[in-house]
Design an enzyme around this catalytic site. Structure first.
Site, PDB file in Angstrom:
ATOM      1  N   ASP A  84       0.765  -1.203  -0.138  1.00 32.18           N
ATOM      2  CA  ASP A  84      -0.070   0.044  -0.096  1.00 32.18           C
ATOM      3  C   ASP A  84       0.584   1.052   0.006  1.00 32.18           C
ATOM      4  O   ASP A  84       1.924   1.175   0.663  1.00 32.18           O
ATOM      5  CB  ASP A  84      -0.924   0.066   1.273  1.00 32.18           C
ATOM      6  CG  ASP A  84      -2.233   1.039   0.831  1.00 32.18           C
ATOM      7  OD1 ASP A  84      -3.347   0.244   1.053  1.00 32.18           O
ATOM      8  OD2 ASP A  84      -2.226   2.205   0.665  1.00 32.18           O
ATOM      9  N   LYS A 143      -0.666   3.345   7.228  1.00 33.05           N
ATOM     10  CA  LYS A 143      -1.348   1.938   7.111  1.00 33.05           C
ATOM     11  C   LYS A 143      -0.436   0.825   7.431  1.00 33.05           C
ATOM     12  O   LYS A 143      -0.757   0.198   8.001  1.00 33.05           O
ATOM     13  CB  LYS A 143      -2.118   2.087   5.760  1.00 33.05           C
ATOM     14  CG  LYS A 143      -3.532   1.479   6.030  1.00 33.05           C
ATOM     15  CD  LYS A 143      -4.287   1.688   4.626  1.00 33.05           C
ATOM     16  CE  LYS A 143      -5.333   0.525   4.786  1.00 33.05           C
ATOM     17  NZ  LYS A 143      -6.151   0.792   3.358  1.00 33.05           N
ATOM     18  N   THR A 191     -13.370  -4.686  -8.156  1.00 33.12           N
ATOM     19  CA  THR A 191     -14.593  -4.800  -9.147  1.00 33.12           C
ATOM     20  C   THR A 191     -14.536  -3.825 -10.278  1.00 33.12           C
ATOM     21  O   THR A 191     -14.465  -2.629  -9.869  1.00 33.12           O
ATOM     22  CB  THR A 191     -15.885  -4.439  -8.330  1.00 33.12           C
ATOM     23  OG1 THR A 191     -15.962  -5.257  -7.279  1.00 33.12           O
ATOM     24  CG2 THR A 191     -17.204  -4.672  -9.076  1.00 33.12           C
ATOM     25  N   ARG A 236     -18.698 -10.971   1.706  1.00 32.12           N
ATOM     26  CA  ARG A 236     -19.532 -10.112   2.315  1.00 32.12           C
ATOM     27  C   ARG A 236     -18.851  -9.630   3.591  1.00 32.12           C
ATOM     28  O   ARG A 236     -18.097 -10.482   4.457  1.00 32.12           O
ATOM     29  CB  ARG A 236     -20.850 -10.940   2.871  1.00 32.12           C
ATOM     30  CG  ARG A 236     -21.798 -11.249   1.791  1.00 32.12           C
ATOM     31  CD  ARG A 236     -22.857 -12.052   2.383  1.00 32.12           C
ATOM     32  NE  ARG A 236     -22.057 -13.363   2.742  1.00 32.12           N
ATOM     33  CZ  ARG A 236     -22.617 -14.373   3.153  1.00 32.12           C
ATOM     34  NH1 ARG A 236     -23.800 -14.457   3.640  1.00 32.12           N
ATOM     35  NH2 ARG A 236     -21.927 -15.299   3.794  1.00 32.12           N
ATOM     36  N   ASN A 270     -24.071  -9.181  -8.096  1.00 31.47           N
ATOM     37  CA  ASN A 270     -24.282  -7.819  -7.406  1.00 31.47           C
ATOM     38  C   ASN A 270     -25.515  -7.296  -7.609  1.00 31.47           C
ATOM     39  O   ASN A 270     -26.457  -6.976  -6.834  1.00 31.47           O
ATOM     40  CB  ASN A 270     -23.084  -6.994  -6.987  1.00 31.47           C
ATOM     41  CG  ASN A 270     -22.072  -7.486  -6.192  1.00 31.47           C
ATOM     42  OD1 ASN A 270     -22.336  -8.284  -5.449  1.00 31.47           O
ATOM     43  ND2 ASN A 270     -21.282  -6.437  -5.649  1.00 31.47           N
ATOM     44  N   LEU A 309     -33.751 -12.233   0.984  1.00 33.06           N
ATOM     45  CA  LEU A 309     -35.192 -12.046   0.761  1.00 33.06           C
ATOM     46  C   LEU A 309     -35.663 -11.486   2.039  1.00 33.06           C
ATOM     47  O   LEU A 309     -36.816 -11.612   2.483  1.00 33.06           O
ATOM     48  CB  LEU A 309     -36.320 -12.999   0.546  1.00 33.06           C
ATOM     49  CG  LEU A 309     -36.064 -13.577  -1.012  1.00 33.06           C
ATOM     50  CD1 LEU A 309     -36.828 -14.788  -1.317  1.00 33.06           C
ATOM     51  CD2 LEU A 309     -36.810 -12.522  -1.877  1.00 33.06           C
ATOM     52  N   GLY A 364     -27.458  -0.856   1.263  1.00 30.86           N
ATOM     53  CA  GLY A 364     -26.245   0.085   1.579  1.00 30.86           C
ATOM     54  C   GLY A 364     -24.876  -0.531   1.413  1.00 30.86           C
ATOM     55  O   GLY A 364     -24.964  -1.722   0.743  1.00 30.86           O
ATOM     56  N   CYS A 382     -20.531  -1.674  -1.930  1.00 27.28           N
ATOM     57  CA  CYS A 382     -20.702  -2.489  -3.323  1.00 27.28           C
ATOM     58  C   CYS A 382     -21.807  -2.375  -3.880  1.00 27.28           C
ATOM     59  O   CYS A 382     -21.976  -1.807  -5.243  1.00 27.28           O
ATOM     60  CB  CYS A 382     -20.622  -3.866  -2.814  1.00 27.28           C
ATOM     61  SG  CYS A 382     -18.949  -4.110  -2.106  1.00 27.28           S
ATOM     62  N   ARG A 399     -20.561   3.273   4.790  1.00 30.50           N
ATOM     63  CA  ARG A 399     -20.772   3.691   3.276  1.00 30.50           C
ATOM     64  C   ARG A 399     -22.075   3.503   2.896  1.00 30.50           C
ATOM     65  O   ARG A 399     -22.746   2.478   2.849  1.00 30.50           O
ATOM     66  CB  ARG A 399     -19.743   3.067   2.339  1.00 30.50           C
ATOM     67  CG  ARG A 399     -18.397   3.994   2.452  1.00 30.50           C
ATOM     68  CD  ARG A 399     -17.319   3.068   1.657  1.00 30.50           C
ATOM     69  NE  ARG A 399     -16.829   1.943   2.067  1.00 30.50           N
ATOM     70  CZ  ARG A 399     -15.858   1.293   1.654  1.00 30.50           C
ATOM     71  NH1 ARG A 399     -15.296   1.670   0.410  1.00 30.50           N
ATOM     72  NH2 ARG A 399     -15.530   0.115   2.238  1.00 30.50           N
TER      73      ARG A 399
HETATM   74  C1  UGA Z   1     -22.283  -7.645  -1.275  1.00 29.62           C
HETATM   75  C2  UGA Z   1     -22.149  -9.251  -1.646  1.00 29.62           C
HETATM   76  O1  UGA Z   1     -23.090  -9.781  -0.972  1.00 29.62           O
HETATM   77  C3  UGA Z   1     -20.906  -9.892  -1.684  1.00 29.62           C
HETATM   78  O2  UGA Z   1     -21.190 -11.120  -2.269  1.00 29.62           O
HETATM   79  C4  UGA Z   1     -20.018  -9.018  -2.696  1.00 29.62           C
HETATM   80  O3  UGA Z   1     -18.707  -9.556  -2.764  1.00 29.62           O
HETATM   81  C5  UGA Z   1     -19.741  -7.767  -2.010  1.00 29.62           C
HETATM   82  O4  UGA Z   1     -21.187  -7.002  -1.911  1.00 29.62           O
HETATM   83  C6  UGA Z   1     -18.737  -6.864  -2.809  1.00 29.62           C
HETATM   84  O5  UGA Z   1     -19.247  -6.723  -4.136  1.00 29.62           O
HETATM   85  O6  UGA Z   1     -17.693  -6.542  -2.535  1.00 29.62           O
HETATM   86  P1  UGA Z   1     -21.929  -6.697   1.465  1.00 29.62           P
HETATM   87  O7  UGA Z   1     -21.886  -5.179   0.827  1.00 29.62           O
HETATM   88  O8  UGA Z   1     -20.600  -6.728   2.198  1.00 29.62           O
HETATM   89  O9  UGA Z   1     -21.630  -7.638   0.221  1.00 29.62           O
HETATM   90  O10 UGA Z   1     -23.313  -7.048   2.192  1.00 29.62           O
HETATM   91  P2  UGA Z   1     -24.457  -7.701   1.779  1.00 29.62           P
HETATM   92  O11 UGA Z   1     -24.439  -8.701   2.952  1.00 29.62           O
HETATM   93  O12 UGA Z   1     -24.538  -8.225   0.636  1.00 29.62           O
HETATM   94  O13 UGA Z   1     -25.418  -6.435   2.314  1.00 29.62           O
HETATM   95  C7  UGA Z   1     -25.503  -5.565   1.602  1.00 29.62           C
HETATM   96  C8  UGA Z   1     -26.968  -4.756   1.804  1.00 29.62           C
HETATM   97  O14 UGA Z   1     -27.910  -5.561   1.504  1.00 29.62           O
HETATM   98  C9  UGA Z   1     -26.835  -4.212   3.363  1.00 29.62           C
HETATM   99  O15 UGA Z   1     -27.181  -3.025   3.320  1.00 29.62           O
HETATM  100  C10 UGA Z   1     -28.058  -5.296   3.794  1.00 29.62           C
HETATM  101  O16 UGA Z   1     -28.629  -4.752   5.067  1.00 29.62           O
HETATM  102  C11 UGA Z   1     -28.786  -5.334   2.629  1.00 29.62           C
HETATM  103  N1  UGA Z   1     -29.542  -6.656   2.733  1.00 29.62           N
HETATM  104  C12 UGA Z   1     -29.177  -7.976   2.494  1.00 29.62           C
HETATM  105  C13 UGA Z   1     -30.893  -6.563   2.996  1.00 29.62           C
HETATM  106  O17 UGA Z   1     -31.530  -5.424   3.184  1.00 29.62           O
HETATM  107  N2  UGA Z   1     -31.806  -7.968   2.645  1.00 29.62           N
HETATM  108  C14 UGA Z   1     -31.236  -9.009   2.706  1.00 29.62           C
HETATM  109  O18 UGA Z   1     -31.891 -10.137   2.559  1.00 29.62           O
HETATM  110  C15 UGA Z   1     -29.944  -9.140   2.521  1.00 29.62           C
END
Ligand code: UGA
Length: 446
Positions: free
Chosen positions: A30, A35, A122, A158, A215, A257, A264, A267, A335
């Site tokens: 980095d 860091k 990404t 995740r 995604n 679901l 949020g 990603c 974020r």
């Molecule tokens: C997401 C993807 O799930 C990962 O597979 C991917 O690698 C990652 O983005 C990325 O591109 O780096 P992440 O953003 O860490 O992962 O979190 P998620 O668990 O997917 O949740 C994303 C958002 O959706 C959160 O705000 C969560 O509260 C919301 N969510 C998720 C819901 O409102 N309902 C659900 O059933 C699931």
């Protein structure tokens, strides 16, 4: 094998630590000297369960180290991963690739012997090709296929469960047009063959597309259930039973679901927008995803109105206690968190806001300076006019509800994550509002 991991953000640090756990030698690079200094002292700049121990163990076993000097680590590496940020470009929604391309140039300067250059960030379709072009232009003595190859290997981690997602993934996607690079990648991921992880080999461009398609599909799935939840409220159906009823159909699947205040994080908001822009550039608009982006933006804003209505139409001079500020539990990441829409809207409606988050407070204080912060959940809700669950941290799932009722000025809970049972809350004397689960007792009976 030797790996250079460029970028010690979320993806780089987790992937680097996990590859070293597989037994490879990993150097994380980095430009940010402070860091790297922190990492060398064993301090982890992000909150991710288990990451501190994984890093410490592998540093101790001399399989993981950190540096600010890219050239040395690239020279000796079999594979160089680009895991730098690709934020939304200011003003237009495209992914900003300047960090990726700058890294490609620096890597080119340092390549010494056949090296596989892997994009883990990404990146929009076509970026891998561009990286190969930059390397070939920067070092005209290097020949693609002989001295280097470019591979796309998107991550599906995740936040909050990233280590498990890396160690036990549903699949690994590897996009390359070179047999030699494919063999290198197979060796890197060999430990996953033992647990029979499906490895999907594709062309470079296809792999880049898979990441965005995955995604945006998940973002659409969440948005779908959120809209169904709103309709459930009107017609007297329970969205959780609906999710179960449809999710048991293997073609739909039960995951993602869960209704809530809108997705949020670092990603989904960025990637949905970037794919919409790519599709527009290619005159093949993705109208479904355009709509998903619009619905999710307005949903996050509508949550404040939902709170105001639950408070009887006005929050002026009222104290609203918020539990959870991060975009999801088990992270300190703020974020695009729904709280960043909810809090300002409540403040401009005249509310006083007091909030608590187990890990996100430091970041939240920078982004939301105009509110008060509690030391814990109970202190935060003292004498508040309403309690709002914004993020479903485990420690909020089993609150002492009698104590909550005593502490609140009025026993009003607005549960934007549906972590409590509506009937139970009403029987305990709460005025309880949640998403997509109308109270049967309150529904018109015939
Ligand atoms: C997401 C993807 O799930 C990962 O597979 C991917 O690698 C990652 O983005 C990325 O591109 O780096 P992440 O953003 O860490 O992962 O979190 P998620 O668990 O997917 O949740 C994303 C958002 O959706 C959160 O705000 C969560 O509260 C919301 N969510 C998720 C819901 O409102 N309902 C659900 O059933 C699931």
């Amino acid at each position: 094998m030797r790996i250079a991991m460029i970028g010690t953000g979320y993806v780089g640090l987790v992937s680097g630590a996990c590859f070293s756990e597989f037994g490879h030698h990993v150097t994380c690079v980095d430009k940010d000297a402070s860091k790297i200094a922190r990492l060398e002292k064993g301090e982890i700049p992000i909150y991710e369960p288990g990451l501190d121990k994984l890093v410490a163990d592998n540093v101790q076993d001399h399989r993981l180290d950190f540096t600010t000097t890219l050239a040395d680590s690239v020279k000796t590496a079999d594979a160089v991963f680009i895991a730098v940020g690709t934020p939304t470009r200011r003003g237009d929604g495209h992914a900003d690739l300047s960090y990726v391309y700058a890294a490609a140039k620096e890597i080119a300067d340092a390549i010494d012997g056949y090296t596989v250059v892997v994009t883990k960030s990404t990146v929009p379709v076509g970026t891998g090709r561009e990286v190969a072009k930059i390397i070939a232009e920067t070092r005209q003595d290097l020949k693609e296929g002989t001295d280097f190859d470019v591979v796309s290997n998107p991550e599906f981690l995740r936040e909050g469960s990233a280590i498990n997602d890396f160690m036990r993934p549903d699949r690994v996607v590897i996009g390359t047009n070179s047999e030699k690079a494919r063999q290198t990648m197979q060796r890197l991921y060999r430990p996953l063959y033992l647990i029979e992880t499906p490895i999907v080999f594709t062309q470079l461009e296809t792999s880049e597309m898979i990441k965005y398609a995955a995604n945006t599909f998940l973002a659409a799935k969440i948005t779908f259930i959120n809209e169904i939840a709103d309709l459930c409220e009107k017609v007297g159906a329970d969205v959780h039973d609906v999710a179960k009823g449809i999710g048991l159909d293997g073609r739909i699947g039960r995951k993602f679901l869960h209704p809530g205040p809108g997705y949020g994080g670092s990603c989904f908001p960025k990637d949905t927008l970037a794919l919409v822009k790519t599709a527009q550039d290619y005159h093949a608009p993705l109208r479904i995803i355009e709509t998903v982006v619009d619905i999710n933006d307005s949903r996050k804003k509508a949550m404040a109105q939902r709170i105001i209505e639950a408070c009887g139409g006005s929050v002026a001079e009222k104290t609203i206690a918020l539990l959870g500020l991060t975009f999801k539990p088990n992270t300190d990441d703020m974020r695009d968190s729904p709280s960043l829409d909810i809090v300002p809207a409540l403040l401009s409606a005249g509310a006083k806001v007091r909030a608590f988050d187990p890990e996100g407070m430091q970041e939240a204080q920078k982004l939301l300076p105009a509110i008060d912060y509690g030391k814990n959940a109970y202190e935060t809700m003292e004498e508040a006019d309403a309690l709002v669950i914004v993020t479903e941290w485990n420690e909020f799932r089993a609150l002492d509800l009698e104590r909550v009722k005593d502490l609140l000025k009025t026993p009003l809970m607005i549960d934007l994550r549906n972590i409590y049972n509506p009937e139970e809350m009403v029987s305990l004397g709460f005025d309880y509002s949640c998403i997509g689960r109308p109270l049967r007792a309150l529904m018109p009976q015939d």
